[in-house]
Design a protein around this motif. Structure first.
Motif, PDB file in Angstrom:
ATOM      1  N   GLU A 114       4.626  18.647 -15.971  1.00 24.18           N
ATOM      2  CA  GLU A 114       4.127  17.882 -17.114  1.00 24.18           C
ATOM      3  C   GLU A 114       2.705  18.286 -17.487  1.00 24.18           C
ATOM      4  O   GLU A 114       2.236  18.018 -18.597  1.00 24.18           O
ATOM      5  CB  GLU A 114       4.150  16.384 -16.810  1.00 24.18           C
ATOM      6  N   LEU A 115       2.010  18.940 -16.562  1.00 26.67           N
ATOM      7  CA  LEU A 115       0.633  19.361 -16.831  1.00 26.67           C
ATOM      8  C   LEU A 115       0.534  20.810 -17.298  1.00 26.67           C
ATOM      9  O   LEU A 115      -0.568  21.286 -17.576  1.00 26.67           O
ATOM     10  CB  LEU A 115      -0.227  19.174 -15.573  1.00 26.67           C
ATOM     11  N   LYS A 116       1.657  21.489 -17.408  1.00 30.15           N
ATOM     12  CA  LYS A 116       1.638  22.917 -17.715  1.00 30.15           C
ATOM     13  C   LYS A 116       0.893  23.236 -19.002  1.00 30.15           C
ATOM     14  O   LYS A 116       0.118  24.190 -19.061  1.00 30.15           O
ATOM     15  CB  LYS A 116       3.071  23.450 -17.795  1.00 30.15           C
ATOM     16  N   ASN A 117       1.130  22.477 -20.032  1.00 27.59           N
ATOM     17  CA  ASN A 117       0.478  22.737 -21.319  1.00 27.59           C
ATOM     18  C   ASN A 117      -0.684  21.788 -21.593  1.00 27.59           C
ATOM     19  O   ASN A 117      -1.213  21.751 -22.705  1.00 27.59           O
ATOM     20  CB  ASN A 117       1.515  22.623 -22.445  1.00 27.59           C
ATOM     21  N   ARG A 118      -1.078  21.039 -20.566  1.00 22.89           N
ATOM     22  CA  ARG A 118      -2.174  20.084 -20.741  1.00 22.89           C
ATOM     23  C   ARG A 118      -3.421  20.480 -19.956  1.00 22.89           C
ATOM     24  O   ARG A 118      -4.531  20.060 -20.280  1.00 22.89           O
ATOM     25  CB  ARG A 118      -1.738  18.675 -20.304  1.00 22.89           C
ATOM     26  N   VAL A 129      -7.600  22.695  -3.409  1.00 24.61           N
ATOM     27  CA  VAL A 129      -8.241  22.191  -2.195  1.00 24.61           C
ATOM     28  C   VAL A 129      -9.634  22.790  -2.014  1.00 24.61           C
ATOM     29  O   VAL A 129     -10.546  22.114  -1.536  1.00 24.61           O
ATOM     30  CB  VAL A 129      -7.358  22.485  -0.962  1.00 24.61           C
ATOM     31  N   LYS A 130      -9.807  24.046  -2.428  1.00 21.04           N
ATOM     32  CA  LYS A 130     -11.087  24.740  -2.254  1.00 21.04           C
ATOM     33  C   LYS A 130     -12.025  24.556  -3.444  1.00 21.04           C
ATOM     34  O   LYS A 130     -13.085  25.161  -3.499  1.00 21.04           O
ATOM     35  CB  LYS A 130     -10.833  26.235  -2.029  1.00 21.04           C
ATOM     36  N   HIS A 131     -11.648  23.726  -4.411  1.00 13.94           N
ATOM     37  CA  HIS A 131     -12.462  23.480  -5.610  1.00 13.94           C
ATOM     38  C   HIS A 131     -12.735  24.769  -6.384  1.00 13.94           C
ATOM     39  O   HIS A 131     -13.833  25.013  -6.867  1.00 13.94           O
ATOM     40  CB  HIS A 131     -13.789  22.808  -5.235  1.00 13.94           C
ATOM     41  N   ARG A 132     -11.729  25.602  -6.490  1.00 17.34           N
ATOM     42  CA  ARG A 132     -11.841  26.860  -7.214  1.00 17.34           C
ATOM     43  C   ARG A 132     -10.818  26.927  -8.357  1.00 17.34           C
ATOM     44  O   ARG A 132     -10.378  27.986  -8.751  1.00 17.34           O
ATOM     45  CB  ARG A 132     -11.655  28.047  -6.259  1.00 17.34           C
ATOM     46  N   SER A 133     -10.444  25.767  -8.877  1.00 22.24           N
ATOM     47  CA  SER A 133      -9.415  25.712  -9.916  1.00 22.24           C
ATOM     48  C   SER A 133      -9.977  25.932 -11.316  1.00 22.24           C
ATOM     49  O   SER A 133      -9.276  26.400 -12.202  1.00 22.24           O
ATOM     50  CB  SER A 133      -8.709  24.351  -9.879  1.00 22.24           C
ATOM     51  N   GLY A 134     -11.225  25.552 -11.532  1.00 22.28           N
ATOM     52  CA  GLY A 134     -11.802  25.629 -12.874  1.00 22.28           C
ATOM     53  C   GLY A 134     -11.553  24.392 -13.707  1.00 22.28           C
ATOM     54  O   GLY A 134     -12.053  24.274 -14.834  1.00 22.28           O
ATOM     55  N   ILE A 135     -10.766  23.451 -13.166  1.00 21.24           N
ATOM     56  CA  ILE A 135     -10.520  22.196 -13.891  1.00 21.24           C
ATOM     57  C   ILE A 135     -11.838  21.429 -13.975  1.00 21.24           C
ATOM     58  O   ILE A 135     -12.512  21.243 -12.969  1.00 21.24           O
ATOM     59  CB  ILE A 135      -9.467  21.343 -13.163  1.00 21.24           C
ATOM     60  N   PRO A 136     -12.216  20.977 -15.160  1.00 21.97           N
ATOM     61  CA  PRO A 136     -13.479  20.246 -15.290  1.00 21.97           C
ATOM     62  C   PRO A 136     -13.510  18.986 -14.426  1.00 21.97           C
ATOM     63  O   PRO A 136     -12.475  18.366 -14.173  1.00 21.97           O
ATOM     64  CB  PRO A 136     -13.517  19.880 -16.781  1.00 21.97           C
ATOM     65  N   ASN A 137     -14.688  18.642 -13.983  1.00 17.19           N
ATOM     66  CA  ASN A 137     -14.886  17.413 -13.225  1.00 17.19           C
ATOM     67  C   ASN A 137     -15.013  16.257 -14.216  1.00 17.19           C
ATOM     68  O   ASN A 137     -15.943  16.228 -15.016  1.00 17.19           O
ATOM     69  CB  ASN A 137     -16.156  17.534 -12.369  1.00 17.19           C
ATOM     70  N   TYR A 138     -14.084  15.326 -14.180  1.00 12.54           N
ATOM     71  CA  TYR A 138     -14.083  14.273 -15.200  1.00 12.54           C
ATOM     72  C   TYR A 138     -15.361  13.438 -15.188  1.00 12.54           C
ATOM     73  O   TYR A 138     -15.774  12.889 -16.193  1.00 12.54           O
ATOM     74  CB  TYR A 138     -12.860  13.357 -15.052  1.00 12.54           C
ATOM     75  N   LYS A 139     -16.031  13.369 -14.050  1.00 15.13           N
ATOM     76  CA  LYS A 139     -17.267  12.588 -13.975  1.00 15.13           C
ATOM     77  C   LYS A 139     -18.434  13.276 -14.673  1.00 15.13           C
ATOM     78  O   LYS A 139     -19.496  12.681 -14.851  1.00 15.13           O
ATOM     79  CB  LYS A 139     -17.614  12.290 -12.525  1.00 15.13           C
ATOM     80  N   ASP A 140     -18.236  14.541 -15.055  1.00 13.16           N
ATOM     81  CA  ASP A 140     -19.264  15.254 -15.816  1.00 13.16           C
ATOM     82  C   ASP A 140     -19.120  15.023 -17.318  1.00 13.16           C
ATOM     83  O   ASP A 140     -19.904  15.555 -18.102  1.00 13.16           O
ATOM     84  CB  ASP A 140     -19.195  16.758 -15.519  1.00 13.16           C
ATOM     85  N   THR A 141     -18.094  14.256 -17.695  1.00 12.25           N
ATOM     86  CA  THR A 141     -17.913  13.942 -19.113  1.00 12.25           C
ATOM     87  C   THR A 141     -19.151  13.228 -19.649  1.00 12.25           C
ATOM     88  O   THR A 141     -19.745  12.392 -18.960  1.00 12.25           O
ATOM     89  CB  THR A 141     -16.683  13.045 -19.312  1.00 12.25           C
ATOM     90  N   TYR A 142     -19.529  13.550 -20.869  1.00 13.32           N
ATOM     91  CA  TYR A 142     -20.732  12.974 -21.474  1.00 13.32           C
ATOM     92  C   TYR A 142     -20.703  11.450 -21.425  1.00 13.32           C
ATOM     93  O   TYR A 142     -19.725  10.821 -21.818  1.00 13.32           O
ATOM     94  CB  TYR A 142     -20.854  13.442 -22.924  1.00 13.32           C
ATOM     95  N   MET A 143     -21.760  10.866 -20.882  1.00 11.42           N
ATOM     96  CA  MET A 143     -21.946   9.410 -20.798  1.00 11.42           C
ATOM     97  C   MET A 143     -20.863   8.738 -19.958  1.00 11.42           C
ATOM     98  O   MET A 143     -20.563   7.555 -20.150  1.00 11.42           O
ATOM     99  CB  MET A 143     -21.984   8.792 -22.206  1.00 11.42           C
ATOM    100  N   TYR A 144     -20.289   9.461 -19.006  1.00 11.52           N
ATOM    101  CA  TYR A 144     -19.217   8.881 -18.183  1.00 11.52           C
ATOM    102  C   TYR A 144     -19.684   7.617 -17.474  1.00 11.52           C
ATOM    103  O   TYR A 144     -18.995   6.595 -17.461  1.00 11.52           O
ATOM    104  CB  TYR A 144     -18.713   9.894 -17.155  1.00 11.52           C
ATOM    105  N   LEU A 185      -7.524  16.479 -19.865  1.00 11.96           N
ATOM    106  CA  LEU A 185      -6.334  17.055 -20.496  1.00 11.96           C
ATOM    107  C   LEU A 185      -6.727  17.788 -21.778  1.00 11.96           C
ATOM    108  O   LEU A 185      -7.570  17.325 -22.547  1.00 11.96           O
ATOM    109  CB  LEU A 185      -5.317  15.961 -20.817  1.00 11.96           C
ATOM    110  N   ASP A 186      -6.090  18.931 -21.983  1.00  9.88           N
ATOM    111  CA  ASP A 186      -6.297  19.736 -23.188  1.00  9.88           C
ATOM    112  C   ASP A 186      -7.737  20.223 -23.346  1.00  9.88           C
ATOM    113  O   ASP A 186      -8.171  20.552 -24.455  1.00  9.88           O
ATOM    114  CB  ASP A 186      -5.885  18.944 -24.448  1.00  9.88           C
ATOM    115  N   LYS A 187      -8.466  20.273 -22.241  1.00 10.16           N
ATOM    116  CA  LYS A 187      -9.841  20.768 -22.269  1.00 10.16           C
ATOM    117  C   LYS A 187      -9.886  22.206 -21.769  1.00 10.16           C
ATOM    118  O   LYS A 187      -9.043  22.643 -20.983  1.00 10.16           O
ATOM    119  CB  LYS A 187     -10.743  19.901 -21.375  1.00 10.16           C
ATOM    120  N   GLN A 188     -10.885  22.933 -22.221  1.00  7.80           N
ATOM    121  CA  GLN A 188     -11.062  24.312 -21.767  1.00  7.80           C
ATOM    122  C   GLN A 188     -11.526  24.312 -20.313  1.00  7.80           C
ATOM    123  O   GLN A 188     -12.351  23.494 -19.911  1.00  7.80           O
ATOM    124  CB  GLN A 188     -12.096  25.023 -22.638  1.00  7.80           C
ATOM    125  N   ALA A 189     -10.985  25.228 -19.542  1.00  4.78           N
ATOM    126  CA  ALA A 189     -11.385  25.340 -18.137  1.00  4.78           C
ATOM    127  C   ALA A 189     -12.833  25.791 -18.041  1.00  4.78           C
ATOM    128  O   ALA A 189     -13.339  26.499 -18.924  1.00  4.78           O
ATOM    129  CB  ALA A 189     -10.479  26.327 -17.409  1.00  4.78           C
TER     130      ALA A 189
END
Length: 208
Positions: free
Chosen positions: A124-128, A141-156, A172-176
């Motif tokens: 379900e996450l393939k295109n998201r 597990v090694k934090h080498r995925s490139g997925i953004p850290n959601y807590k870094d979202t502006y004004m989180y 979701l749908d964000k650039q790595a």
């Protein structure tokens, strides 16, 4: 004259820099480090409240499977409920260590593979999630995925999310941040999927 002026400017800057640096010194830790050792474990943890801990539980495992448990402070400070051996506390990012251990155990019994990708387990996450078909479990597990850290979202932190699904929606749908395995970046999402994804992964494992 110019040389003397330069020397005095340097001294002033050095003095100001020293004063400013003292602000960032973790004084509570320094205080603990230089203080004499207590006579017992209980005496030490009784000082926890003075270190601004609400409550604390210490477990000491000795040779021969002997266990000693010590508590201090509160498990609910507002209601003045003392901590006990079964009290539960939030451990925040320390949970990542347990997640990594759980993953390795599942790998060792053949339930998971470190080389399978995010989209293998959670299609379900393939295109998201960008590069979901290239991000392996090992990279997560090694934090080498490139997925953004959601807590870094502006004004989180001005309005923290309440659920895992809400946090998932932030990436979701964000650039790595980078291509998989090409860099390292601490990411809370890398080990905390949303509820729907978590349920799907649990269902997948139950069928194996």
């Amino acid at each position: 004259m110019a040389k003397k002026t330069g020397i005095w400017i340097f001294r002033i800057l050095l003095f100001v820099g020293t004063i400013v640096s003292l602000y960032f010194v973790p004084w509570p830790i320094v205080k603990v480090w230089i203080a004499p050792l207590p006579d017992s474990v209980q005496e030490q943890i009784n000082k926890a409240e003075g270190y601004e801990f609400d409550g604390i539980i210490v477990c000491i495992n000795k040779k021969g499977n002997q266990t000693e448990l010590y508590t201090s402070g509160y498990k609910n400070k507002e209601k003045k409920i003392p901590a006990n051996h079964n009290a539960l506390f939030k451990i925040a990012c320390v949970s990542k260590l347990y997640n990594a251990l759980a993953v390795t155990k599942l790998v060792s019994i053949g339930k998971l593979s470190l080389e399978k990708t995010l989209s293998d387990y959670l299609p379900e996450l393939k295109n998201r999630i960008e590069y979901a078909d290239k991000i392996t479990l090992r990279m997560l597990v090694k934090h080498r995925s490139g997925i953004p850290n959601y807590k870094d979202t502006y004004m989180y932190w001005a309005n923290p999310k309440e659920t895992a699904d809400e946090n998932l929606a932030l990436v979701l749908d964000k650039q790595a941040n980078f291509k998989p395995d090409e860099d390292y970046e601490y990411s809370n999402y890398a080990e905390r999927p949303g509820r729907g994804a978590k349920e799907q992964l649990e269902n997948y494992l139950s069928m194996k």
